[in-house]
Design an enzyme around this catalytic site. Sequence first.
Site, PDB file in Angstrom:
ATOM      1  N   ASP A 371      64.697  72.457  85.976  1.00 16.94           N
ATOM      2  CA  ASP A 371      65.751  71.691  85.188  1.00 16.94           C
ATOM      3  C   ASP A 371      67.311  72.330  85.537  1.00 16.94           C
ATOM      4  OD1 ASP A 371      66.591  69.756  83.219  1.00 16.94           O
ATOM      5  OD2 ASP A 371      66.807  71.406  81.628  1.00 16.94           O
ATOM      6  N   ASP A 569      63.400  74.280  80.295  1.00 20.32           N
ATOM      7  CA  ASP A 569      63.693  74.981  78.733  1.00 20.32           C
ATOM      8  C   ASP A 569      63.887  74.098  77.686  1.00 20.32           C
ATOM      9  OD1 ASP A 569      66.086  73.575  79.201  1.00 20.32           O
ATOM     10  OD2 ASP A 569      67.251  74.835  78.049  1.00 20.32           O
ATOM     11  N   ASP A 573      61.051  68.712  79.135  1.00 23.01           N
ATOM     12  CA  ASP A 573      60.364  69.140  80.478  1.00 23.01           C
ATOM     13  C   ASP A 573      58.919  69.426  80.278  1.00 23.01           C
ATOM     14  OD1 ASP A 573      62.813  69.417  81.814  1.00 23.01           O
ATOM     15  OD2 ASP A 573      63.320  71.137  80.843  1.00 23.01           O
TER      16      ASP A 573
END
Length: 679
Positions: A371, A569, A573
């Site tokens: 990410d 994080d 996700d």
Amino acid sequence: MKDMDMQHMQHHDSHDMGDMDMGNGEMMHMGNLKLKFWVSLILTIPIVVMSPMMGMQLPFQVVFQPWSDYLVAILGTILFIYGGQPFFSGAKAELKNRKPAMMTLITMGISVAYIYSIYAVIANDILHTKPMVTDFFWELATLIVIMLLGHWIEMNTVMNAGSAVDKLAKLLPSTAHKLVDGQVKDVPIADLVEGDRVQVRAGEQIPADGTVESGATSVNEAMVTGEAKLVEKRRQDQVVGGSVNGDGTFEMTVTGTGESGYLAQVMKLVSDAQAAKSSQENMADKVAGLLFYAALTVAIVAFIVWLLVGNLALALSIAVTVLVIACPHALGLAIPLVVARSTAIAASHGLLIRNRDAMEQVNKLNYALMDKTGTLTAGNFKVSEYQSQMDELTDDAVLAMMAGLENGSSHPLAVGILAAAKEQQVTPKSVTDVHQITGVGLSGTIDEHTYQIVSAAYLDKQHLSYDKQTFDRLASAGNSVSFLIQDTAVLGYVAQGDQIKPEAAHLIKSLKAQQITPVMLTGDNPQSAQVVAHQLGIDEVHAGLLPEDKAKLVQQYQADGSHVMMIGDGVNDAPSLARADIGVAIGSGTDVAIDSADVVLVKSNPNDVVDFLALARQTTRKMAQNLWWGAGYNVITIPLAAGILAPLGFILNPMVGAVVMSLSTIIVAINAMTLRLRD
């Protein structure tokens, strides 16, 4: 909250409370195992002192026949029944599933050693047969104690990782300022329950997870998330027990009690890691299963051959020696010692290993998907530009509505918008019925009209008109652009810039050096993503993604047999973290850490990923080495003990086999302790 408090108080002694999978579903209670080890050790000491090692008299041994033999037999019987019970249960489960492994091999070894030793005592001291029969009480006792020790070590492997949790638990104050009928009353935190209203004063530790109801402050969450920065907290913001309040005083409603609290969830994370068996451990079971069949086959063949060329006593002695030598002293310690050492190192570097199977997957990795926001960038968005697209609305009016919609959200983009409103002295609008729209943004009602904050990708998908030239200018400069819309009308936008983490470049460089291709996945716009990717040297970028899009991309990369690590994080996700071969949660991301990730990085430093990869490779290498040492001893000594070289005049002396066995165990232990995380 009482459950939470008990977890804190008992965490150091949690190895007295837990259970361990003994293989194939059979569970061993941790308290029983600890007690069994110490009782067995006490029983072993006099046995070792009074019993020879495979017939070899040791300098420290004390013998007063026949009474020492009788005493050893009594102690050996107690030890065999009491200390061997976990292995009998495990072997029963393995045989029931027709998968003999470590428990079956141990059970076979100690059973043969015990039965033959009892026969030796009867033959030597009651029947007075000549020559004397060698007993194996020494081997019986040491094998049981070493195997119990190995399993105890294995059960404690993640307790070192739990030391970080212990430190967090100690941060909790002993009392909380509970509001009762408008009065402040100090109560033990164990008495707090969900829904209680608590006052937190300046400089105090927050006593429990909760939601801010009144007041505003900044909170230092470094001990919980690893982030050294202060996090602004306002009404409806979430706070985590254990974090430190800043200068403001606020009131909160307790939301986290017992297992729902952050610390309790992390403790559960550690507990789950304890139960996870890595492929290397399964490999140890497979090796033990092969040794079981090999030893049993060789023993039977040797017995038949020596019965034909010799006599019954000689054939029985050789067959028993083969089965006793096959006992996996070193093999039983090979994996637990390495995992214990590895987990201790991981804890010292801020790593919580939830699934130890992730260690083995590292050597197979082809791609590292990650990410952008919060992982490669700091996630500290600052408004660089905001503007109305409607003549009847001022720029500040657009900012006020967007700030109203974002009020109460802890998303980095929301924090940036609220900070800009405060800086420009713009009062956020009063908004009702605010709700998230997954992968799109959020929606709310202002003055009986519905407004939404969305991305450019959403506008394109819905074919809504907006100033693309302005968007391209802002996005190409690395900004994330959010649009305010009402029905089909674009009312205005806010552009925010983020900063790349200083450590991110080293992570990308390290991944490439290890032949792992870095890939950026982000819900942000393509232009902004490309700016960050170009600066970091990432060639593969996928932008404008919804959470399900990330998970699908993980599957696509895996489709050709590639192994994928996902680094993220945020809660968005979670699907991709769960889908990846290795899911790494970087930062606090509590939901991700508990529900999806294989590895949790306590700090938000991308370089911790590099540490994990290095530690995993070192750990896997040590495991393989120890398995070779543990099994290699048996591969050599079993045929020799069976007399395969008898035609050349050589049969392995049991005493030599015992010495080699001891050396193998020592080598395995030393090799495990030399595990290091090399920088």
